[in-house]
Design an enzyme around this catalytic site. Structure first.
Site, PDB file in Angstrom:
ATOM      1  N   GLY A 172       2.100  -8.624   6.413  1.00  0.00           N
ATOM      2  CA  GLY A 172       2.595  -7.886   7.630  1.00  0.00           C
ATOM      3  C   GLY A 172       2.197  -5.620   6.918  1.00  0.00           C
ATOM      4  O   GLY A 172       2.448  -6.011   5.999  1.00  0.00           O
ATOM      5  N   GLY A 173       1.923  -5.898   8.554  1.00  0.00           N
ATOM      6  CA  GLY A 173       1.781  -4.015   7.549  1.00  0.00           C
ATOM      7  C   GLY A 173       0.988  -3.880   6.824  1.00  0.00           C
ATOM      8  O   GLY A 173       0.064  -4.181   6.332  1.00  0.00           O
ATOM      9  N   ASP A 174       1.525  -3.308   5.682  1.00  0.00           N
ATOM     10  CA  ASP A 174       0.774  -2.623   4.396  1.00  0.00           C
ATOM     11  C   ASP A 174       0.754  -4.130   2.909  1.00  0.00           C
ATOM     12  O   ASP A 174       0.702  -3.320   2.219  1.00  0.00           O
ATOM     13  CB  ASP A 174       1.012  -0.912   4.467  1.00  0.00           C
ATOM     14  CG  ASP A 174       2.595  -0.716   3.921  1.00  0.00           C
ATOM     15  OD1 ASP A 174       3.320  -1.260   4.328  1.00  0.00           O
ATOM     16  OD2 ASP A 174       2.368   0.106   4.168  1.00  0.00           O
ATOM     17  N   GLU A 175       1.438  -5.015   3.443  1.00  0.00           N
ATOM     18  CA  GLU A 175       2.086  -5.564   2.620  1.00  0.00           C
ATOM     19  C   GLU A 175       1.454  -6.923   2.463  1.00  0.00           C
ATOM     20  O   GLU A 175       0.932  -7.460   3.351  1.00  0.00           O
ATOM     21  CB  GLU A 175       3.956  -6.179   2.504  1.00  0.00           C
ATOM     22  CG  GLU A 175       3.995  -6.732   1.803  1.00  0.00           C
ATOM     23  CD  GLU A 175       6.099  -7.369   2.056  1.00  0.00           C
ATOM     24  OE1 GLU A 175       6.604  -8.361   1.664  1.00  0.00           O
ATOM     25  OE2 GLU A 175       6.106  -7.056   3.834  1.00  0.00           O
TER      26      GLU A 175
ATOM     27  N   MET B 291       1.050  -1.662  -0.338  1.00  0.00           N
ATOM     28  CA  MET B 291       0.343   0.084   0.247  1.00  0.00           C
ATOM     29  C   MET B 291       0.855   1.448   0.197  1.00  0.00           C
ATOM     30  O   MET B 291       2.122   1.643   0.113  1.00  0.00           O
ATOM     31  CB  MET B 291      -1.358   0.251   1.343  1.00  0.00           C
ATOM     32  CG  MET B 291      -2.029  -1.155   1.135  1.00  0.00           C
ATOM     33  SD  MET B 291      -2.823  -1.163   2.965  1.00  0.00           S
ATOM     34  CE  MET B 291      -3.651   0.856   2.861  1.00  0.00           C
TER      35      MET B 291
END
Length: 336
Positions: A254-257, A214
């Site tokens: 993970g996170g925006d991945e 993202m």
């Protein structure tokens, strides 16, 4: 267990880990990741894993150190120390892999370990998996390490109980799905990727790996708060999922991945067409609490077997492709 035989320093570290585990709340995947990292550190090991039972297999559901790249790996419980640990229900140690007939020597050599301890994870009187610490050196572990691991296994077993007590879903589902978006997590992605890779090698088929990151999540969090950021992540996951075939997989890494396995992509045109559909879906208008938020993503890919036949190579090429897209979009002023 006599805790007096464990140093005060190690006991303090275990208490600190216990505090960290509690802070993870109901997120079982995060708990397992934390426990592997901390057990590796406390026992001065080279790696650690949490392996969960699924039918007659053990799945590497959380990993660290030298075991990290084997996340999602499946092993038959027969002819393995983990399987023997589950059978007998007590901690087991092997300080010389090559002379121990209980271990899967090929798997150990693949990972690069020469000694290990395996401790059962007991949940509601059932053994649901094991926690394992690994060393590249023979003779690395001792009885104190076993005592430490027994304490750690109690932590993760208690966390499993807490995570499941408030949910109707099964343990394995909780361990393999992202708590925010509901889609599969990193462990499932690598598990399915290994299976698809093996199938493609046998059948001489192609498939694609898509790496998606993202753009602008930090700005969303800064401008509208983390609730908006979480809503944006959930919306992107939903929009990606809506474009995929049933046989495809999307996972939050993970996170925006996000990672996507396009199981039936036969060439680059297939992958580019899918990426275009995903991108068109993501950039549609999105509102959160009457605020219009722009969603964008950088998307790259790799094609088996043109870009490689090795899992690590394919992942690296997909990531490089994604970062190249991100650089170009920044240069064009498209990344918010």
């Amino acid at each position: 267990m006599n805790q007096n035989s464990v140093s005060n320093d190690k006991l303090l570290k275990i208490i600190n880990v216990q505090t960290e585990v509690v802070q993870q709340g109901m997120n079982l995947s995060n708990i397992m990741d934390l426990v592997t990292q901390r057990t590796q550190h406390i026992t001065n090991a080279d790696g650690a894993s949490v392996e969960l039972v699924e039918k007659r297999e053990l799945v590497y559901s959380a990993t660290s150190g030298i075991a990290e790249k084997f996340l999602g790996l499946r092993l038959d419980m027969e002819n393995s120390l983990s399987g023997e640990c589950i059978r007998v229900g007590v901690p087991l140690i092997s300080n010389d892999i090559e002379s121990d007939d209980r271990v899967n020597k090929n798997a150990c050599r693949q990972i690069g370990l020469n000694s290990m301890i395996v401790v059962p994870l007991i949940f509601r009187n059932d053994i649901v998996g094991v926690i394992k610490v690994l060393s590249a050196k023979a003779g690395h572990f001792n009885d104190d390490n076993i005592k430490i691991l027994e304490l750690m296994s109690g932590l993760i077993a208690a966390a499993m109980f807490s995570a499941m007590r408030n949910e109707e879903s099964e343990l394995f589902y909780k361990a393999t799905h992202d708590s925010l978006t509901g889609i599969s997590n990193r462990s499932v992605f690598y598990d399915r990727l290994r299976q698809r890779l093996s199938q493609a090698l046998r059948k001489h088929e192609n498939f694609g790996i898509i790496s998606l990151d993202m753009d602008g999540l930090k700005e969303i969090n800064d401008n509208w708060g983390h609730r908006a950021g979480d809503a944006a992540i959930k919306e992107v996951a939903l929009r990606i999922n809506s474009t995929l075939r049933e046989s495809d997989t999307v996972s939050r890494l993970g996170g925006d991945e996000f990672g996507i396995i396009a199981t039936t992509a036969v060439d680059r045109n297939d992958l580019r067409s899918l990426i275009e559909r995903i991108d068109c879906e993501i950039i549609k208008p999105f509102e959160f609490e009457d605020q219009k938020i722009n969603l964008r993503a950088s998307i790259g890919y790799a094609l088996f077997s043109e870009d490689g036949i090795d899992l690590d190579v394919l992942i690296e090429k997909a990531d490089k492709s994604m970062y190249e897209v991100k650089r170009k979009q920044k240069g064009q002023g498209n990344v918010r």
